[in-house]
Design a protein around this motif. Structure first.
Motif, PDB file in Angstrom:
ATOM      1  N   ASP A 171      18.986 -14.618  47.423  1.00 22.82           N
ATOM      2  CA  ASP A 171      20.450 -14.734  47.309  1.00 22.82           C
ATOM      3  C   ASP A 171      20.883 -16.086  46.732  1.00 22.82           C
ATOM      4  O   ASP A 171      21.763 -16.157  45.874  1.00 22.82           O
ATOM      5  CB  ASP A 171      21.118 -14.557  48.682  1.00 22.82           C
ATOM      6  N   ILE A 185      23.006 -17.067  43.331  1.00 21.37           N
ATOM      7  CA  ILE A 185      24.221 -17.897  43.327  1.00 21.37           C
ATOM      8  C   ILE A 185      24.037 -19.073  42.369  1.00 21.37           C
ATOM      9  O   ILE A 185      24.928 -19.395  41.573  1.00 21.37           O
ATOM     10  CB  ILE A 185      24.557 -18.362  44.760  1.00 21.37           C
ATOM     11  N   HIS A 238      26.334 -19.559  39.034  1.00 23.96           N
ATOM     12  CA  HIS A 238      27.039 -20.837  38.852  1.00 23.96           C
ATOM     13  C   HIS A 238      26.605 -21.499  37.534  1.00 23.96           C
ATOM     14  O   HIS A 238      27.437 -21.984  36.763  1.00 23.96           O
ATOM     15  CB  HIS A 238      26.725 -21.748  40.041  1.00 23.96           C
ATOM     16  N   THR A 264      23.551 -26.155  45.889  1.00 23.27           N
ATOM     17  CA  THR A 264      24.039 -24.773  45.742  1.00 23.27           C
ATOM     18  C   THR A 264      24.982 -24.348  46.865  1.00 23.27           C
ATOM     19  O   THR A 264      25.982 -23.683  46.618  1.00 23.27           O
ATOM     20  CB  THR A 264      22.844 -23.802  45.655  1.00 23.27           C
ATOM     21  N   VAL A 297      31.112 -20.669  44.315  1.00 20.49           N
ATOM     22  CA  VAL A 297      30.556 -19.309  44.211  1.00 20.49           C
ATOM     23  C   VAL A 297      29.993 -18.875  45.570  1.00 20.49           C
ATOM     24  O   VAL A 297      30.156 -17.726  45.986  1.00 20.49           O
ATOM     25  CB  VAL A 297      29.462 -19.230  43.123  1.00 20.49           C
ATOM     26  N   MET A 298      29.351 -19.804  46.272  1.00 19.18           N
ATOM     27  CA  MET A 298      28.831 -19.496  47.609  1.00 19.18           C
ATOM     28  C   MET A 298      29.973 -19.154  48.564  1.00 19.18           C
ATOM     29  O   MET A 298      29.914 -18.157  49.300  1.00 19.18           O
ATOM     30  CB  MET A 298      28.044 -20.702  48.151  1.00 19.18           C
ATOM     31  N   LEU A 313      31.330 -15.687  47.693  1.00 17.91           N
ATOM     32  CA  LEU A 313      30.434 -14.605  48.120  1.00 17.91           C
ATOM     33  C   LEU A 313      30.607 -14.342  49.622  1.00 17.91           C
ATOM     34  O   LEU A 313      30.537 -13.198  50.075  1.00 17.91           O
ATOM     35  CB  LEU A 313      28.982 -14.987  47.832  1.00 17.91           C
ATOM     36  N   LEU A 323      25.353 -11.387  40.814  1.00 22.37           N
ATOM     37  CA  LEU A 323      25.541 -11.472  42.268  1.00 22.37           C
ATOM     38  C   LEU A 323      25.544 -10.107  42.955  1.00 22.37           C
ATOM     39  O   LEU A 323      25.734 -10.019  44.167  1.00 22.37           O
ATOM     40  CB  LEU A 323      26.857 -12.199  42.571  1.00 22.37           C
TER      41      LEU A 323
END
Length: 558
Positions: free
Chosen positions: A131, A135, A139, A199, A204-205, A208, A250
């Motif tokens: 995962d 991500i 990104h 990250t 983006v994390m 999600l 994703l």
């Protein structure tokens, strides 16, 4: 007595095939996408099919401010989940995934400890189901497309001095915090200052972990602000036309991961946003799915209750329509002693007075959590050096705060040690006593929201924010972002912005260094003091001790 290490205990686990774990929650093998024998993703088809189910009870596990003595929040989350199953409840655990950077730095693993762990421990703390790599890739795709857009004529008229989007890598690498990109002549683009975050600090994390489905995910990705033009108008991710391809990358990462505890109970491990620069909770989709198929869901929020629990309540619950039925506040006798002024080297000696002195921090957290209208139980995470008198001192103090403290020995005994805690938590959750509400409404101004958190949760006298910051907040309100919740980024070690100020300080002020708009995630980040979005490695990183033994097994993770 010599105790086994976490990894030794995990290696001896009697794991069951993941299909058996899924069956406990009514997930058929066709709806599990296996990664090996002991982990699987849950299909979107199954998730969609259970949305009409009634929701189970939601238990939040949080903690006092972290100390070097250790608190054991994840360990307690796992132990409580096992304890609830032990007393006949259908319970699932929901936690975040571990970041590679801290694993090789100083934090160690993030799968619990002792006999309250989630397995496979090594996989979870390393690549797991990929995962975080997805991500990082999504990104990085956007990073590449922004610079490519500028290179091929800059149709959006991006001011290259105002590109907001950094790059990311899931490793602690301080050398990358601030860099110069695009050197080497015309063919490589326009030189500019850039930098890397880890990250888990990527927007983006956060997205999600807050998105309800793939459509919502793409919408939020498109909403991200990546740069500004010379006239200060924002350039969005969808202006660069990256949102569709990012969603494709994703697609699998959006599906929650199912694994198991040492006692073969179901655990969802999904997402891992920072608890200061982001909201520090596992994904909405994992928590929601678990609530639809289990009677009890035990989840945790990062760092102390002043950061993780505050954001769980004000951001995650607000955005996802969740409401906790009970909060478990983890404390240790060792941490109380540290808050009472005892040095780490002296924690082994009995010191009841220091325990009493350090309880002020615990009391502050109890009061704060109650302000959300949710009942609070204190779990004393037992260490073998704790004395009866010290444990009693904590129990007596908590009783004066209108709450109760229960000793839990899950680290040493697994669910047998957490049975008493599980019984009381189940009783409270089923009583319907919770009257949950966030501590500020959507329509309050951004500055007022910041003030509310600073004064209600941190007990600060004032927020120090210069005119430039206040003007920025007003501009965002004019642009339609005033309804967003606040994500406070400050030290996890204190209620204040000074990491050395332990206990329950009052009379302090909260200086705001900068504010950042996470338009896709849907919150305004307020940076107070020094917050690192790219950590560095310590003098002796954990990585120096991680290796394969002669049997090909991993050593050194903890």
């Amino acid at each position: 007595m010599a105790y086994k290490t976490d990894i030794e205990i995990a290696r001896e686990a009697n794991k069951k095939p993941i299909q058996e774990i899924g069956a406990k929650l009514g997930i058929g093998s066709d709806d599990l996408l296996p990664y090996g024998h002991d982990k699987a993703k849950v299909s979107q088809k199954f998730i969609d099919s259970v949305q009409g189910n009634e929701s189970g009870k939601l238990i939040l596990v949080t903690a006092i401010n972290p100390t070097p003595a250790g608190e054991g929040k994840t360990t307690t989350t796992v132990g409580l989940g096992d304890g609830l199953n032990r007393i006949g409840k259908k319970a699932a655990v929901c936690i975040r995934e571990a970041s590679l950077g801290p694993n090789f730095g100083m934090k160690g693993g993030a799968a619990g400890g002792g006999y309250a762990q989630i397995v496979p421990m090594e996989d979870m703390n390393l690549h797991f189901t990929g995962d975080f790599h997805a991500i990082t890739s999504a990104h990085s795709l956007l990073s590449a497309m922004i610079d490519n857009h500028i290179y091929w004529g800059n149709e959006q008229e991006i001011d290259i001095r105002r590109v907001q989007w950094k790059r990311v890598v899931d490793m602690n690498d301080r050398a990358l915090r601030q860099i110069t990109a695009s050197l080497g002549g015309v063919a490589n683009g326009f030189p500019r200052e850039a930098g890397f975050d880890i990250t888990v600090a990527s927007e983006v994390m956060a997205i999600l972990c807050l998105a309800n489905n793939l459509k919502d995910l793409q919408q939020r990705l498109g909403d991200m602000i990546v740069a500004y033009r010379r006239d200060r108008t924002p350039v969005f991710c969808r202006d660069i036309k990256a949102d569709g391809a990012m969603t494709v990358l994703l697609k699998d990462a959006m599906q929650p991961n199912l694994v198991q505890t040492l006692e073969n109970n179901p655990a969802f491990v999904h997402g891992g946003p920072f608890a200061n620069i982001a909201h520090g909770c596992n994904s909405v989709i994992a928590t929601n799915t678990a609530l639809k198929i289990a009677d009890f869901v035990v989840t945790e929020a990062g760092f102390g209750a002043d950061l993780g629990a505050e954001k769980f309540m004000n951001i995650k619950c607000r955005k996802a329509g969740l409401a906790p039925d009970c909060v478990v506040l983890v404390a240790t006798v060792r941490a109380m002693k540290m808050n009472g002024g005892v040095a780490k080297a002296d924690l082994g000696a009995e010191n009841v007075d220091a325990v009493k002195e350090g309880c002020a921090n615990l009391g502050r957290h109890i009061g704060n959590l109650k302000s959300f209208g949710v009942p609070v139980v204190v779990a004393i995470n037992h260490f073998v050096t704790d004395t009866d008198a010290e444990v009693q001192a904590v129990k007596d103090y908590v009783a004066t705060q209108g709450s109760e403290a229960i000793l839990s020995r899950h680290w040493e005994l697994g669910s047998e040690g957490s049975e008493a805690l599980a019984k009381r938590v189940a009783e409270i959750a089923e009583s319907g006593a919770a009257q949950f509400a966030p501590i500020y409404p959507d329509d309050m101004s951004l500055m007022e929201k910041i003030n509310t958190i600073a004064k209600t949760i941190y007990r600060a006298d004032e927020v120090l924010a210069d005119q430039k910051i206040r003007d920025q907040l007003k501009l965002w309100e004019e642009q339609g972002y005033g309804h967003l919740p606040i994500c406070m980024a400050k030290t996890q070690y204190s209620f204040s912005t000074d990491p050395n100020l332990r206990g329950a300080p009052v009379g302090h002020s909260v200086p705001v260094r900068e504010v950042r708009l996470s338009a896709g995630a849907g919150f305004v980040v307020v940076v107070c003091g020094e917050i690192m979005t790219m950590p560095g490695l310590p003098r002796v990183p954990s990585a120096e001790n991680i290796h394969l033994n002669d049997e090909g097994q991993i050593e050194g993770l903890f």
